[in-house]
Scaffold this motif. Structure first.
Motif, PDB file in Angstrom:
ATOM      1  N   ALA A  23       0.841  -1.203   0.000  1.00  0.00           N
ATOM      2  CA  ALA A  23       0.000   0.000   0.000  1.00  0.00           C
ATOM      3  C   ALA A  23       0.873   1.249   0.000  1.00  0.00           C
ATOM      4  CB  ALA A  23      -0.904  -0.013   1.227  1.00  0.00           C
ATOM      5  N   ILE A  24       1.933   1.233   0.801  1.00  0.00           N
ATOM      6  CA  ILE A  24       2.814   2.407   0.857  1.00  0.00           C
ATOM      7  C   ILE A  24       3.578   2.557  -0.450  1.00  0.00           C
ATOM      8  CG2 ILE A  24       4.668   3.539   2.145  1.00  0.00           C
ATOM      9  CD1 ILE A  24       3.957   1.788   4.523  1.00  0.00           C
ATOM     10  N   LYS A  25       4.004   1.428  -0.993  1.00  0.00           N
ATOM     11  CA  LYS A  25       4.844   1.429  -2.187  1.00  0.00           C
ATOM     12  C   LYS A  25       4.232   2.250  -3.317  1.00  0.00           C
ATOM     13  CE  LYS A  25       7.558  -2.169  -4.487  1.00  0.00           C
ATOM     14  NZ  LYS A  25       7.656  -3.641  -4.569  1.00  0.00           N
ATOM     15  N   TYR A  48       2.540   4.814  -3.148  1.00  0.00           N
ATOM     16  CA  TYR A  48       2.562   6.260  -2.879  1.00  0.00           C
ATOM     17  C   TYR A  48       3.933   6.893  -3.100  1.00  0.00           C
ATOM     18  CZ  TYR A  48      -2.175   6.656  -1.095  1.00  0.00           C
ATOM     19  OH  TYR A  48      -3.537   6.703  -0.988  1.00  0.00           O
ATOM     20  N   TRP A  49       4.822   6.228  -3.820  1.00  0.00           N
ATOM     21  CA  TRP A  49       6.170   6.784  -3.975  1.00  0.00           C
ATOM     22  C   TRP A  49       6.230   8.188  -4.564  1.00  0.00           C
ATOM     23  CZ3 TRP A  49       8.486   7.968  -8.621  1.00  0.00           C
ATOM     24  CH2 TRP A  49       7.901   7.430  -9.774  1.00  0.00           C
ATOM     25  N   VAL A  73       4.477  10.638  -3.854  1.00  0.00           N
ATOM     26  CA  VAL A  73       4.259  11.602  -2.773  1.00  0.00           C
ATOM     27  C   VAL A  73       5.397  11.561  -1.764  1.00  0.00           C
ATOM     28  CG1 VAL A  73       2.590  12.460  -1.102  1.00  0.00           C
ATOM     29  CG2 VAL A  73       1.826  11.035  -3.026  1.00  0.00           C
ATOM     30  N   PHE A  74       5.795  10.363  -1.379  1.00  0.00           N
ATOM     31  CA  PHE A  74       6.756  10.241  -0.285  1.00  0.00           C
ATOM     32  C   PHE A  74       8.205  10.368  -0.738  1.00  0.00           C
ATOM     33  CE2 PHE A  74       3.061   8.279   1.710  1.00  0.00           C
ATOM     34  CZ  PHE A  74       3.112   8.882   2.952  1.00  0.00           C
ATOM     35  N   LEU A  75       8.526   9.702  -1.827  1.00  0.00           N
ATOM     36  CA  LEU A  75       9.928   9.617  -2.225  1.00  0.00           C
ATOM     37  C   LEU A  75      10.329  10.687  -3.232  1.00  0.00           C
ATOM     38  CD1 LEU A  75      12.328   7.799  -1.602  1.00  0.00           C
ATOM     39  CD2 LEU A  75      11.701   6.386  -3.553  1.00  0.00           C
ATOM     40  N   PRO A 124       9.687  13.969  -4.109  1.00  0.00           N
ATOM     41  CA  PRO A 124      10.195  15.334  -3.875  1.00  0.00           C
ATOM     42  C   PRO A 124      11.649  15.344  -3.405  1.00  0.00           C
ATOM     43  CG  PRO A 124       8.048  15.057  -2.858  1.00  0.00           C
ATOM     44  CD  PRO A 124       8.477  13.705  -3.325  1.00  0.00           C
ATOM     45  N   THR A 125      11.940  14.519  -2.397  1.00  0.00           N
ATOM     46  CA  THR A 125      13.311  14.489  -1.887  1.00  0.00           C
ATOM     47  C   THR A 125      14.272  13.981  -2.948  1.00  0.00           C
ATOM     48  OG1 THR A 125      12.357  13.967   0.249  1.00  0.00           O
ATOM     49  CG2 THR A 125      14.721  13.731   0.054  1.00  0.00           C
ATOM     50  N   LEU A 126      13.857  12.923  -3.636  1.00  0.00           N
ATOM     51  CA  LEU A 126      14.725  12.333  -4.654  1.00  0.00           C
ATOM     52  C   LEU A 126      15.049  13.338  -5.761  1.00  0.00           C
ATOM     53  CD1 LEU A 126      16.146   9.721  -5.519  1.00  0.00           C
ATOM     54  CD2 LEU A 126      14.127   9.156  -6.854  1.00  0.00           C
TER      55      LEU A 126
END
Lengths: 290, 283
Positions: free
Chosen positions: B4-6, B8-9, B11-13, B15-17
């Protein structure tokens, strides 16, 4: 046994003398420690002609005391208020962005166990050791091309360069957070975004404060990155303004210069005294994780 | 849950990346590429192989800056750590006023390098003039010791905080056991406290080594490399090569210097971590 007790008594007596001596010594050392700042403060109140390398150590007399005239002069000439504004904008936006994005990223890479996560973590750790000189030239060019050269966009560069430390600190803490709470939230019907903001982020708060302090100390005092990225004629942060102020005149006006140094230092001291506890905890937390 | 989290990359990963690629990965790789090229503007580069690197070592200012930096790093690392540890020991004895002392010693850390440099320039030049000695900008020896004093003033408080945290974590029963066995306070310090705070020693030597080796702001503000680049450290030398020297090849050479500098920093950090980590004991 009797001998031992006698010995202890002698030690504690001697210890009291040593302690008193240490307190005197430490007090003297503390005075020495703040002396440089006091010296600048005293000189910033003197008449321009009364300041020279030979007379720095003399106290102002009634003829050479000018009150806050140097401050007024320095602030107007250096355009201090706009510099202060830029420094505040850059620091606040950058640190807020770093905390938000890096905590999300750290949660993702600790909870999703794929190769990309491990790679991201390693690269972040690696980026902390790389000296800024390695990337400064190419970074300035990239920032120009992507129009990141204004005080409002520069936070993206700070996010990229500050990500190393922040992701490292957040993942270090994330690993000790039990999965069960998040799973419970998921069963209750939360989507990952809700889980993160309602459950995970509140748990991360102490680390977020520590990280924010370390990043603020860095961004607020940073000189080289904004100098290379921003147009110095249009935007000057405080460190840039001080360096520019000094470099741009044939003869540096010492009085206003020292007044400017004092206006830069005083807010830092006040802020430090106000949230000392958090700053020191932040430093310790950063050191343990690093 | 992982799946489920995967999804959402973005959103989560992302911007920083993305920022990390713009701010670090791309400039880093491009920098390595440019170090093998000759260029005035980055749009027109010619490949020159290892030519830039050869010129780096032929540049006397770089070699001189290296030795200056090396001497500075060794002296400042030793002095800062000894004084910081000594202060930490005195401030963990339970003296009256400990908190106030700690507050004062930590303070210089929060002031930026440029401002620190000017504060000390004013103070030291005043001192030198009153002693009838040449100014900082006229004699590199005074520049060297000026930088050492400044660095000690700034860093001792920070390292002291880390050592205090380490010393407070030494279990009380260990120290008690040592004193029952008849250890003197000096023996307790060497045989019990020091091994127990080795992790702090690792961190502090790492931080002081890399901070000193990479020093830029303080160097620029205090001496600016004067006289005649004799007090120039590596970071300032690289900056100078990029932005103060005219000529077709200096930017390429500057980038090659930066790569050499990076390799030096990495090797010093790894060697230091290897040696101090070996001395750490299991808590």
């Amino acid at each position: 046994m009797a001998k031992k007790t006698y010995h202890d008594g002698a030690v504690s007596g001697a210890r009291r003398v040593v302690d008193a001596a240490l307190i005197v010594l430490l007090t003297a050392l503390c005075l020495l420690w703040i002396y440089p700042v006091i010296l600048i403060l005293i000189n910033s109140l003197k008449l321009e002609t009364a300041i020279s390398t030979a007379t720095v150590f003399t106290l102002p007399t009634s003829e050479t005391f000018v009150g806050l005239a140097n401050y007024v002069h320095g602030v107007t000439q250096m355009n201090f208020l706009s510099s202060f504004g830029y420094s505040v904008i850059i620091t606040v936006t950058s640190v807020a962005l770093i905390i938000l994005c890096c905590s999300m990223c750290a949660w993702y890479i600790t909870r999703v166990n794929i190769l990309a996560s491990k790679l991201m973590y390693l690269l972040c750790a690696f980026s902390m050791v790389v000296p800024f000189q390695m990337v400064m030239f190419t970074l300035a060019k990239t920032a120009d091309t992507l129009k990141l050269n204004t005080p409002f966009n520069i936070c993206i560069i700070y996010l990229g360069f500050g990500a190393g430390l922040a992701v490292f600190m957040f993942t270090g803490f994330m690993k000790s957070v039990p999965l069960a709470i998040e799973e419970a939230a998921m069963i209750d019907g939360c989507n990952p975004l809700q889980i993160f903001f309602k459950v995970v982020f509140p748990i991360l708060k102490p680390t977020a404060i520590s990280t924010a302090i370390l990043e603020t100390m860095w961004v607020w005092n940073d000189y080289l990155l904004p100098t290379l990225v921003l147009d110095i004629k249009k935007y000057r942060t405080i460190p840039m303004a001080i360096q520019y102020f000094r470099g741009s005149y044939g003869r540096v006006e010492m009085g206003p210069m020292m007044a400017c140094i004092m206006i830069t230092v005083i807010p830092i001291i006040i802020l430090y005294l106000a949230c000392q506890k958090y700053i020191i905890e932040g430093v310790v937390a950063g050191a343990v994780k690093g | 849950m992982e799946n489920a989290i995967k999804k959402y990359w973005p959103v989560f990963l992302l911007p920083t990346l993305a920022a990390f690629i713009i701010g670090f990965i791309w400039p880093f790789l491009w920098g390595i590429y440019l170090s093998f090229h000759k260029f005035i503007t980055v749009s027109k580069t010619t490949f020159v192989g290892l030519d830039n690197y050869i010129k780096v070592f032929q540049d006397a200012t770089f070699v001189e800056a290296f030795w200056f930096t090396a001497r500075f790093t060794i002296v400042s690392t030793i002095l800062i750590n000894i004084f910081a540890f000594a202060l930490a020991l005195t401030l963990t004895r339970g003296l009256r006023g400990t908190n106030a002392f700690r507050t004062v010693f930590f303070l210089p850390n929060l002031i930026g390098g440029i401002v620190l440099g000017y504060i000390w320039q004013i103070l030291l030049n005043g001192l030198l003039t009153n002693l009838g000695l040449p100014l900082l900008a006229l004699d590199a020896r005074y520049g060297f010791w000026g930088l050492i004093i400044l660095m000690c003033w700034q860093q001792i408080g920070y390292m002291m905080i880390i050592y205090i945290a380490g010393l407070q974590n030494v279990p009380g029963d260990l120290i008690e056991a040592a004193s029952i066995d008849g250890a003197t306070s000096f023996q307790t310090l060497i045989k019990v406290k020091l091994p127990m705070v080795m992790p702090s020693v690792t961190i502090c030597t790492f931080l002081t080594l890399t901070n000193s080796f990479k020093l830029f702001d303080q160097n620029l503000a205090l001496t600016g490399g004067e006289p005649a680049k004799a007090s120039q450290m590596l970071a300032l030398n690289i900056y100078d090569t990029f932005y103060a020297r005219a000529g077709a090849q200096w930017k390429g050479i500057g980038q090659a210097k930066a790569v050499v500098f990076f390799l030096l920093v990495i090797s010093i950090s790894l060697v230091q971590l290897y040696f101090t980590r070996r001395k750490e004991v299991q808590q």
